[in-house]
Design a protein around this motif. Structure first.
Motif, PDB file in Angstrom:
ATOM      1  N   LEU A  39       0.830  -1.205   0.000  1.00 60.34           N
ATOM      2  CA  LEU A  39       0.000   0.000   0.000  1.00 60.34           C
ATOM      3  C   LEU A  39       0.865   1.256   0.000  1.00 60.34           C
ATOM      4  O   LEU A  39       1.767   1.397   0.817  1.00 60.34           O
ATOM      5  N   GLY A  40       0.610   2.135  -0.957  1.00 55.09           N
ATOM      6  CA  GLY A  40       1.336   3.392  -1.018  1.00 55.09           C
ATOM      7  C   GLY A  40       2.729   3.297  -1.597  1.00 55.09           C
ATOM      8  O   GLY A  40       3.502   4.259  -1.534  1.00 55.09           O
ATOM      9  N   GLN A  41       3.046   2.151  -2.157  1.00 57.49           N
ATOM     10  CA  GLN A  41       4.382   1.948  -2.724  1.00 57.49           C
ATOM     11  C   GLN A  41       4.288   1.598  -4.198  1.00 57.49           C
ATOM     12  O   GLN A  41       3.236   1.212  -4.702  1.00 57.49           O
ATOM     13  N   GLY A  42       5.411   1.720  -4.903  1.00 56.04           N
ATOM     14  CA  GLY A  42       5.478   1.222  -6.260  1.00 56.04           C
ATOM     15  C   GLY A  42       5.752  -0.268  -6.258  1.00 56.04           C
ATOM     16  O   GLY A  42       6.124  -0.836  -5.232  1.00 56.04           O
ATOM     17  N   PRO A  43       5.553  -0.931  -7.390  1.00 56.61           N
ATOM     18  CA  PRO A  43       5.864  -2.363  -7.468  1.00 56.61           C
ATOM     19  C   PRO A  43       7.333  -2.629  -7.150  1.00 56.61           C
ATOM     20  O   PRO A  43       8.213  -1.870  -7.536  1.00 56.61           O
ATOM     21  N   GLU A  44       7.559  -3.742  -6.464  1.00 55.08           N
ATOM     22  CA  GLU A  44       8.907  -4.151  -6.074  1.00 55.08           C
ATOM     23  C   GLU A  44       9.205  -5.487  -6.754  1.00 55.08           C
ATOM     24  O   GLU A  44       8.435  -6.446  -6.600  1.00 55.08           O
ATOM     25  N   PHE A  45      10.296  -5.559  -7.482  1.00 57.36           N
ATOM     26  CA  PHE A  45      10.654  -6.759  -8.238  1.00 57.36           C
ATOM     27  C   PHE A  45      10.883  -7.954  -7.316  1.00 57.36           C
ATOM     28  O   PHE A  45      11.536  -7.838  -6.269  1.00 57.36           O
ATOM     29  N   LEU A  46      10.358  -9.106  -7.698  1.00 53.48           N
ATOM     30  CA  LEU A  46      10.581 -10.343  -6.951  1.00 53.48           C
ATOM     31  C   LEU A  46      11.440 -11.322  -7.743  1.00 53.48           C
ATOM     32  O   LEU A  46      12.510 -11.747  -7.295  1.00 53.48           O
TER      33      LEU A  46
ATOM     34  N   SER B  30      19.630   2.640 -18.195  1.00 48.32           N
ATOM     35  CA  SER B  30      19.685   2.593 -19.657  1.00 48.32           C
ATOM     36  C   SER B  30      18.354   3.023 -20.257  1.00 48.32           C
ATOM     37  O   SER B  30      18.308   3.440 -21.417  1.00 48.32           O
ATOM     38  N   SER B  31      17.281   2.895 -19.494  1.00 47.39           N
ATOM     39  CA  SER B  31      15.979   3.358 -19.960  1.00 47.39           C
ATOM     40  C   SER B  31      15.151   3.777 -18.754  1.00 47.39           C
ATOM     41  O   SER B  31      15.377   3.307 -17.636  1.00 47.39           O
ATOM     42  N   LEU B  32      14.190   4.644 -19.020  1.00 50.64           N
ATOM     43  CA  LEU B  32      13.297   5.111 -17.968  1.00 50.64           C
ATOM     44  C   LEU B  32      11.891   5.024 -18.544  1.00 50.64           C
ATOM     45  O   LEU B  32      11.658   5.495 -19.662  1.00 50.64           O
ATOM     46  N   GLN B  33      11.015   4.419 -17.772  1.00 48.21           N
ATOM     47  CA  GLN B  33       9.654   4.247 -18.253  1.00 48.21           C
ATOM     48  C   GLN B  33       8.677   4.948 -17.321  1.00 48.21           C
ATOM     49  O   GLN B  33       8.912   5.052 -16.117  1.00 48.21           O
ATOM     50  N   TRP B  34       7.595   5.428 -17.887  1.00 50.49           N
ATOM     51  CA  TRP B  34       6.501   6.004 -17.114  1.00 50.49           C
ATOM     52  C   TRP B  34       5.263   5.145 -17.328  1.00 50.49           C
ATOM     53  O   TRP B  34       4.929   4.776 -18.457  1.00 50.49           O
ATOM     54  N   GLY B  82      -9.880  12.743 -16.465  1.00 60.00           N
ATOM     55  CA  GLY B  82      -9.463  11.422 -16.934  1.00 60.00           C
ATOM     56  C   GLY B  82      -7.984  11.141 -16.737  1.00 60.00           C
ATOM     57  O   GLY B  82      -7.546   9.999 -16.887  1.00 60.00           O
ATOM     58  N   ASP B  83      -7.208  12.174 -16.379  1.00 56.68           N
ATOM     59  CA  ASP B  83      -5.783  11.980 -16.096  1.00 56.68           C
ATOM     60  C   ASP B  83      -5.559  11.468 -14.675  1.00 56.68           C
ATOM     61  O   ASP B  83      -4.429  11.090 -14.315  1.00 56.68           O
ATOM     62  N   THR B  84      -6.591  11.469 -13.869  1.00 59.76           N
ATOM     63  CA  THR B  84      -6.485  11.003 -12.486  1.00 59.76           C
ATOM     64  C   THR B  84      -5.949   9.579 -12.429  1.00 59.76           C
ATOM     65  O   THR B  84      -6.380   8.715 -13.194  1.00 59.76           O
ATOM     66  N   GLY B  85      -4.985   9.361 -11.541  1.00 65.48           N
ATOM     67  CA  GLY B  85      -4.425   8.028 -11.387  1.00 65.48           C
ATOM     68  C   GLY B  85      -3.073   8.102 -10.697  1.00 65.48           C
ATOM     69  O   GLY B  85      -2.625   9.169 -10.284  1.00 65.48           O
ATOM     70  N   LEU B  86      -2.425   6.944 -10.571  1.00 59.96           N
ATOM     71  CA  LEU B  86      -1.099   6.842  -9.971  1.00 59.96           C
ATOM     72  C   LEU B  86      -0.069   6.786 -11.097  1.00 59.96           C
ATOM     73  O   LEU B  86      -0.147   5.903 -11.958  1.00 59.96           O
ATOM     74  N   TYR B  87       0.855   7.726 -11.106  1.00 60.64           N
ATOM     75  CA  TYR B  87       1.897   7.769 -12.123  1.00 60.64           C
ATOM     76  C   TYR B  87       3.194   7.235 -11.524  1.00 60.64           C
ATOM     77  O   TYR B  87       3.678   7.734 -10.508  1.00 60.64           O
ATOM     78  N   LEU B  88       3.742   6.239 -12.172  1.00 63.41           N
ATOM     79  CA  LEU B  88       4.945   5.562 -11.692  1.00 63.41           C
ATOM     80  C   LEU B  88       6.066   5.710 -12.700  1.00 63.41           C
ATOM     81  O   LEU B  88       5.851   5.549 -13.903  1.00 63.41           O
ATOM     82  N   CYS B  89       7.263   6.009 -12.204  1.00 59.72           N
ATOM     83  CA  CYS B  89       8.421   5.916 -13.080  1.00 59.72           C
ATOM     84  C   CYS B  89       9.172   4.640 -12.721  1.00 59.72           C
ATOM     85  O   CYS B  89       9.104   4.166 -11.588  1.00 59.72           O
ATOM     86  N   ALA B  90       9.861   4.066 -13.693  1.00 60.56           N
ATOM     87  CA  ALA B  90      10.587   2.823 -13.480  1.00 60.56           C
ATOM     88  C   ALA B  90      11.859   2.834 -14.315  1.00 60.56           C
ATOM     89  O   ALA B  90      11.822   3.224 -15.486  1.00 60.56           O
ATOM     90  N   GLN B  98      19.287  -6.414 -15.911  1.00 61.79           N
ATOM     91  CA  GLN B  98      18.613  -7.138 -16.969  1.00 61.79           C
ATOM     92  C   GLN B  98      17.222  -6.581 -17.230  1.00 61.79           C
ATOM     93  O   GLN B  98      17.053  -5.421 -17.497  1.00 61.79           O
ATOM     94  N   GLY B  99      16.219  -7.440 -17.119  1.00 63.19           N
ATOM     95  CA  GLY B  99      14.890  -6.988 -17.498  1.00 63.19           C
ATOM     96  C   GLY B  99      14.047  -6.482 -16.355  1.00 63.19           C
ATOM     97  O   GLY B  99      12.994  -5.915 -16.599  1.00 63.19           O
ATOM     98  N   ASN B 100      14.507  -6.700 -15.086  1.00 61.90           N
ATOM     99  CA  ASN B 100      13.608  -6.263 -14.026  1.00 61.90           C
ATOM    100  C   ASN B 100      13.656  -4.751 -13.890  1.00 61.90           C
ATOM    101  O   ASN B 100      14.623  -4.103 -14.265  1.00 61.90           O
ATOM    102  N   LEU B 101      12.566  -4.186 -13.421  1.00 59.22           N
ATOM    103  CA  LEU B 101      12.425  -2.748 -13.312  1.00 59.22           C
ATOM    104  C   LEU B 101      12.486  -2.318 -11.857  1.00 59.22           C
ATOM    105  O   LEU B 101      11.998  -3.022 -10.977  1.00 59.22           O
ATOM    106  N   ILE B 102      13.063  -1.143 -11.626  1.00 56.88           N
ATOM    107  CA  ILE B 102      13.035  -0.524 -10.309  1.00 56.88           C
ATOM    108  C   ILE B 102      12.033   0.609 -10.380  1.00 56.88           C
ATOM    109  O   ILE B 102      12.188   1.528 -11.200  1.00 56.88           O
ATOM    110  N   PHE B 103      11.004   0.544  -9.559  1.00 58.64           N
ATOM    111  CA  PHE B 103       9.930   1.526  -9.571  1.00 58.64           C
ATOM    112  C   PHE B 103      10.096   2.557  -8.471  1.00 58.64           C
ATOM    113  O   PHE B 103      10.610   2.263  -7.386  1.00 58.64           O
TER     114      PHE B 103
END
Lengths: 113, 113
Positions: A39-46, B30-34, B82-90, B98-103
């Protein structure tokens, strides 16, 4: 729909019980990821699978957590001896390859009483 | 520990206002995602930026990747309900192996009509 599906959508269990969470990735996607979102956090990689093998399990918090993907498609996240701190939304994502866009499922909300 | 710090954590504005959300790290990615996430759903990818200094536009949304590839911003012009929501960067690669993301923890945006 051809998106990532996760079952169950909600799971309530008691402390100490064993749970299994299932993820059906998009057909043809070789990479599969599990994340945990508190809750209140971003996704955490497992953990991340490439095909049947776990390519990176560095995010699993301890040995109570285990995941499998025996045929390179469906994956199951298994949690033994659940604790209240395990309560979270468990998200699954899949992609064509490890550097391609990850498509997320709706998650399984796990509540440990 | 590689972290992505997002600010602000919460943002409540009126329809028609502009806003900027920031995502900062001490690590190079190397990349940043929203992503944008709505309640009960998984995150949905909005954009990926890979080149330092890169700017991408998606209708009323403008995304920028810092020259050093450690930070990013999301600017929304004339916000709508309609823009309401949770915005996450990763972040992926380098700081996210590798392929896992840090959020990041996310910015919860509420746009009132």
């Amino acid at each position: 729909g051809a998106g990532v599906s996760q079952t169950p959508s909600n799971k309530v269990t008691e402390k100490g019980k064993y749970v299994e969470l299932r993820c059906d990735p998009i057909s043809g996607h070789t990479a599969l990821y599990w994340y945990r979102q508190s809750l209140g956090q971003g996704p955490e990689f497992l953990i991340y699978f490439q095909g049947t093998g776990a390519a990176d399990d560095s995010g699993l918090p301890n040995d109570r957590f285990f995941a499998v993907r025996p045929e390179g498609s469906v994956s199951t996240l298994k949690i033994q001896r659940t604790e209240r701190g395990d309560s979270a939304v468990y998200l699954c994502a899949s992609s064509f390859g490890q550097y391609n866009e990850q498509f997320f499922g709706p998650g399984t909300r796990l509540t440990v009483l | 520990t590689q972290l992505l710090e997002q600010s602000p954590q919460f943002l409540s504005i009126q329809e028609g206002e502009n806003l900027t959300v920031y995502c900062n790290s001490s690590s190079v990615f190397s990349s940043l995602q929203w992503y944008r996430q709505e309640p009960g759903e998984g995150p949905v990818l909005l954009v990926t930026v890979v080149t330092g200094g890169e700017v991408k536009k998606l209708k009323r949304l403008t995304f920028q990747f810092g020259d050093a590839r450690k930070d990013s911003s999301l600017h929304i012009t004339a916000a709508q309900p309609g823009d309401t929501g949770l915005y996450l960067c990763a972040g992926g690669g380098d700081g996210g192996s590798q392929g896992n993301l840090i959020f990041g923890k996310g910015t919860k945006l509420s746009v009132k009509p």
